[in-house]
Design a protein around this motif. Structure first.
Motif, PDB file in Angstrom:
ATOM      1  N   ARG A  18       0.836  -1.208   0.000  1.00  0.00           N
ATOM      2  CA  ARG A  18       0.000   0.000   0.000  1.00  0.00           C
ATOM      3  C   ARG A  18       0.864   1.249   0.000  1.00  0.00           C
ATOM      4  O   ARG A  18       0.560   2.226  -0.677  1.00  0.00           O
ATOM      5  CB  ARG A  18      -0.932  -0.012   1.213  1.00  0.00           C
ATOM      6  N   GLN A  19       1.960   1.207   0.745  1.00  0.00           N
ATOM      7  CA  GLN A  19       2.875   2.352   0.748  1.00  0.00           C
ATOM      8  C   GLN A  19       3.425   2.616  -0.653  1.00  0.00           C
ATOM      9  O   GLN A  19       3.604   3.759  -1.064  1.00  0.00           O
ATOM     10  CB  GLN A  19       4.029   2.103   1.722  1.00  0.00           C
ATOM     11  N   ASP A  20       3.715   1.559  -1.394  1.00  0.00           N
ATOM     12  CA  ASP A  20       4.233   1.724  -2.757  1.00  0.00           C
ATOM     13  C   ASP A  20       3.225   2.465  -3.637  1.00  0.00           C
ATOM     14  O   ASP A  20       3.576   3.367  -4.405  1.00  0.00           O
ATOM     15  CB  ASP A  20       4.555   0.356  -3.372  1.00  0.00           C
ATOM     16  N   THR A  21       1.959   2.054  -3.541  1.00  0.00           N
ATOM     17  CA  THR A  21       0.912   2.703  -4.349  1.00  0.00           C
ATOM     18  C   THR A  21       0.747   4.163  -3.951  1.00  0.00           C
ATOM     19  O   THR A  21       0.658   5.054  -4.814  1.00  0.00           O
ATOM     20  CB  THR A  21      -0.412   1.963  -4.179  1.00  0.00           C
ATOM     21  N   LEU A  22       0.722   4.423  -2.647  1.00  0.00           N
ATOM     22  CA  LEU A  22       0.548   5.801  -2.173  1.00  0.00           C
ATOM     23  C   LEU A  22       1.748   6.665  -2.549  1.00  0.00           C
ATOM     24  O   LEU A  22       1.592   7.834  -2.921  1.00  0.00           O
ATOM     25  CB  LEU A  22       0.356   5.794  -0.654  1.00  0.00           C
ATOM     26  N   ALA A  23       2.946   6.083  -2.473  1.00  0.00           N
ATOM     27  CA  ALA A  23       4.145   6.843  -2.840  1.00  0.00           C
ATOM     28  C   ALA A  23       4.126   7.199  -4.326  1.00  0.00           C
ATOM     29  O   ALA A  23       4.531   8.309  -4.718  1.00  0.00           O
ATOM     30  CB  ALA A  23       5.391   6.033  -2.511  1.00  0.00           C
ATOM     31  N   ASN A  24       3.650   6.275  -5.160  1.00  0.00           N
ATOM     32  CA  ASN A  24       3.553   6.571  -6.590  1.00  0.00           C
ATOM     33  C   ASN A  24       2.540   7.689  -6.842  1.00  0.00           C
ATOM     34  O   ASN A  24       2.776   8.578  -7.671  1.00  0.00           O
ATOM     35  CB  ASN A  24       3.134   5.304  -7.347  1.00  0.00           C
ATOM     36  N   ASN A  25       1.418   7.663  -6.135  1.00  0.00           N
ATOM     37  CA  ASN A  25       0.439   8.746  -6.269  1.00  0.00           C
ATOM     38  C   ASN A  25       1.040  10.087  -5.854  1.00  0.00           C
ATOM     39  O   ASN A  25       0.871  11.098  -6.540  1.00  0.00           O
ATOM     40  CB  ASN A  25      -0.793   8.447  -5.413  1.00  0.00           C
ATOM     41  N   GLU A  37      -4.179   6.147  -8.321  1.00  0.00           N
ATOM     42  CA  GLU A  37      -4.504   4.722  -8.207  1.00  0.00           C
ATOM     43  C   GLU A  37      -5.251   4.477  -6.904  1.00  0.00           C
ATOM     44  O   GLU A  37      -4.948   5.078  -5.880  1.00  0.00           O
ATOM     45  CB  GLU A  37      -3.222   3.880  -8.219  1.00  0.00           C
ATOM     46  N   LEU A  38      -6.234   3.600  -6.955  1.00  0.00           N
ATOM     47  CA  LEU A  38      -6.978   3.218  -5.761  1.00  0.00           C
ATOM     48  C   LEU A  38      -6.442   1.896  -5.255  1.00  0.00           C
ATOM     49  O   LEU A  38      -5.948   1.079  -6.037  1.00  0.00           O
ATOM     50  CB  LEU A  38      -8.470   3.102  -6.089  1.00  0.00           C
ATOM     51  N   GLN A  39      -6.545   1.678  -3.935  1.00  0.00           N
ATOM     52  CA  GLN A  39      -6.022   0.437  -3.362  1.00  0.00           C
ATOM     53  C   GLN A  39      -7.093  -0.257  -2.545  1.00  0.00           C
ATOM     54  O   GLN A  39      -8.019   0.376  -2.054  1.00  0.00           O
ATOM     55  CB  GLN A  39      -4.811   0.689  -2.460  1.00  0.00           C
ATOM     56  N   ALA A  40      -6.953  -1.557  -2.438  1.00  0.00           N
ATOM     57  CA  ALA A  40      -7.847  -2.358  -1.597  1.00  0.00           C
ATOM     58  C   ALA A  40      -7.121  -3.652  -1.248  1.00  0.00           C
ATOM     59  O   ALA A  40      -6.173  -4.052  -1.929  1.00  0.00           O
ATOM     60  CB  ALA A  40      -9.160  -2.651  -2.307  1.00  0.00           C
ATOM     61  N   PHE A  41      -7.555  -4.286  -0.169  1.00  0.00           N
ATOM     62  CA  PHE A  41      -7.023  -5.595   0.185  1.00  0.00           C
ATOM     63  C   PHE A  41      -8.002  -6.662  -0.288  1.00  0.00           C
ATOM     64  O   PHE A  41      -9.213  -6.464  -0.272  1.00  0.00           O
ATOM     65  CB  PHE A  41      -6.843  -5.718   1.702  1.00  0.00           C
ATOM     66  N   ARG A  42      -7.470  -7.783  -0.716  1.00  0.00           N
ATOM     67  CA  ARG A  42      -8.330  -8.913  -1.057  1.00  0.00           C
ATOM     68  C   ARG A  42      -7.708 -10.181  -0.498  1.00  0.00           C
ATOM     69  O   ARG A  42      -6.484 -10.279  -0.338  1.00  0.00           O
ATOM     70  CB  ARG A  42      -8.537  -9.035  -2.563  1.00  0.00           C
ATOM     71  N   SER A 209      -2.871   8.897   4.540  1.00  0.00           N
ATOM     72  CA  SER A 209      -2.953   7.458   4.270  1.00  0.00           C
ATOM     73  C   SER A 209      -1.589   6.781   4.445  1.00  0.00           C
ATOM     74  O   SER A 209      -1.506   5.645   4.927  1.00  0.00           O
ATOM     75  CB  SER A 209      -3.475   7.221   2.849  1.00  0.00           C
ATOM     76  N   MET A 210      -0.525   7.479   4.062  1.00  0.00           N
ATOM     77  CA  MET A 210       0.818   6.907   4.226  1.00  0.00           C
ATOM     78  C   MET A 210       1.175   6.755   5.705  1.00  0.00           C
ATOM     79  O   MET A 210       1.788   5.756   6.115  1.00  0.00           O
ATOM     80  CB  MET A 210       1.858   7.787   3.520  1.00  0.00           C
ATOM     81  N   ILE A 211       0.785   7.742   6.528  1.00  0.00           N
ATOM     82  CA  ILE A 211       1.045   7.641   7.969  1.00  0.00           C
ATOM     83  C   ILE A 211       0.271   6.472   8.565  1.00  0.00           C
ATOM     84  O   ILE A 211       0.796   5.701   9.383  1.00  0.00           O
ATOM     85  CB  ILE A 211       0.664   8.970   8.662  1.00  0.00           C
ATOM     86  N   ALA A 212      -1.000   6.319   8.133  1.00  0.00           N
ATOM     87  CA  ALA A 212      -1.808   5.204   8.646  1.00  0.00           C
ATOM     88  C   ALA A 212      -1.206   3.864   8.235  1.00  0.00           C
ATOM     89  O   ALA A 212      -1.151   2.922   9.044  1.00  0.00           O
ATOM     90  CB  ALA A 212      -3.237   5.331   8.113  1.00  0.00           C
ATOM     91  N   ALA A 213      -0.727   3.776   6.987  1.00  0.00           N
ATOM     92  CA  ALA A 213      -0.110   2.523   6.530  1.00  0.00           C
ATOM     93  C   ALA A 213       1.172   2.242   7.303  1.00  0.00           C
ATOM     94  O   ALA A 213       1.475   1.079   7.623  1.00  0.00           O
ATOM     95  CB  ALA A 213       0.168   2.604   5.030  1.00  0.00           C
ATOM     96  N   ALA A 214       1.932   3.291   7.612  1.00  0.00           N
ATOM     97  CA  ALA A 214       3.168   3.101   8.388  1.00  0.00           C
ATOM     98  C   ALA A 214       2.861   2.591   9.795  1.00  0.00           C
ATOM     99  O   ALA A 214       3.569   1.722  10.323  1.00  0.00           O
ATOM    100  CB  ALA A 214       3.937   4.421   8.462  1.00  0.00           C
ATOM    101  N   ARG A 215       1.792   3.097  10.398  1.00  0.00           N
ATOM    102  CA  ARG A 215       1.419   2.636  11.747  1.00  0.00           C
ATOM    103  C   ARG A 215       0.933   1.186  11.699  1.00  0.00           C
ATOM    104  O   ARG A 215       1.213   0.400  12.618  1.00  0.00           O
ATOM    105  CB  ARG A 215       0.335   3.550  12.318  1.00  0.00           C
ATOM    106  N   GLN A 216       0.197   0.846  10.651  1.00  0.00           N
ATOM    107  CA  GLN A 216      -0.236  -0.549  10.511  1.00  0.00           C
ATOM    108  C   GLN A 216       0.974  -1.479  10.395  1.00  0.00           C
ATOM    109  O   GLN A 216       1.006  -2.564  10.983  1.00  0.00           O
ATOM    110  CB  GLN A 216      -1.131  -0.685   9.275  1.00  0.00           C
TER     111      GLN A 216
END
Length: 241
Positions: A18-25, A37-42, A209-216
């Motif tokens: 997710r960090q990769d996608t957010l960093a590209n955005n 780009e939108l992200q989701a987990f599956r 969103s990047m901060i939230a992903a880092a905390r996760q």
């Protein structure tokens, strides 16, 4: 214990993706016409004997944000911003037709109308040639006229503008393509000359969103450390009995 390690590992990997996608955005926050780009987990079931109840969490993109970016006036005669759902047709490196919302155009040394990256712009009759020593103007319907200092404006081509109700697919080159091949020209599509469409990435939302992903990711790593500690303590207890 094994399940705890497995879930934490899968969660940490998904957070990194997710960090990769957010960093590209975020890197494309200043790219004209960029679609976030939108992200989701599956959940992906794990294949193999003894793992029938396991599912792997995988980060996946669900496409792109179709919301238009802000229109910024530039006053440049070769800048166009596509309106509504219009896309500009260009010729990609592999020779196929692709689509973009980036409308910063140029004329190359061969007199062809191209994108800033050198890709030819597709017109109603193929690549568009611009006569030398002329001033180019682009109308709202994509009609291109060229005028010399003393002559009358002459139509030299028309941008191929397309529209699609179905979402397009972004390729590795950043260009978009339709699932069923080339789209027909849309005569109702319009552009705004002397302007460019900005990226639709919100830098503030992306940073949050990047901060939230880092905390996760940190939480998943803590769980892995807890699993390691508990495993060591269990080994000591078993060793003393």
């Amino acid at each position: 214990m094994d399940r705890m390690i497995y879930l934490s590992m899968a969660g940490a990997k998904a957070s990194m993706q997710r960090q990769d996608t957010l960093a590209n955005n975020l890197a494309n926050v200043s790219t004209n016409g960029f679609r976030a780009e939108l992200q989701a987990f599956r959940a992906v079931p794990v294949q193999g004997s003894g793992a029938s109840t396991r599912a792997y969490a995988l980060e996946t993109t669900t496409g792109y944000n179709p919301e238009p970016g802000a229109i910024m006036g530039t006053g440049r005669n070769l800048d166009v911003a596509m309106k509504d759902k219009a896309w500009l047709a260009v010729q990609s490196l592999d020779g196929t037709e692709a689509y973009t919302r980036a409308g910063a155009l140029d004329v190359n040394s061969e007199g062809l109308l191209v994108m800033r990256n050198g890709l030819p712009v597709v017109g109603d009759g193929g690549p568009i040639s611009i006569p030398p020593d002329t001033t180019v103007a682009i109308g709202s319907d994509g009609t291109i006229t060229a005028k010399t200092d003393t002559g009358k404006p002459t139509t030299v081509g028309k941008l191929k503008l397309v529209s699609s109700e179905a979402p397009l697919t972004r390729g590795p080159d950043g260009l978009f393509r339709a699932a069923d091949g080339d789209l027909p020209a849309d005569e109702t599509a319009r552009v705004q000359d002397g302007a460019l469409e900005g990226s639709n990435v919100s830098p503030v939302e992306t940073m949050v969103s990047m901060i939230a992903a880092a905390r996760q990711f940190e939480q998943q790593m803590k769980l892995l450390q807890i699993a390691q500690t508990q495993g060591q303590q269990s080994a000591k207890l078993l060793g003393t009995t």
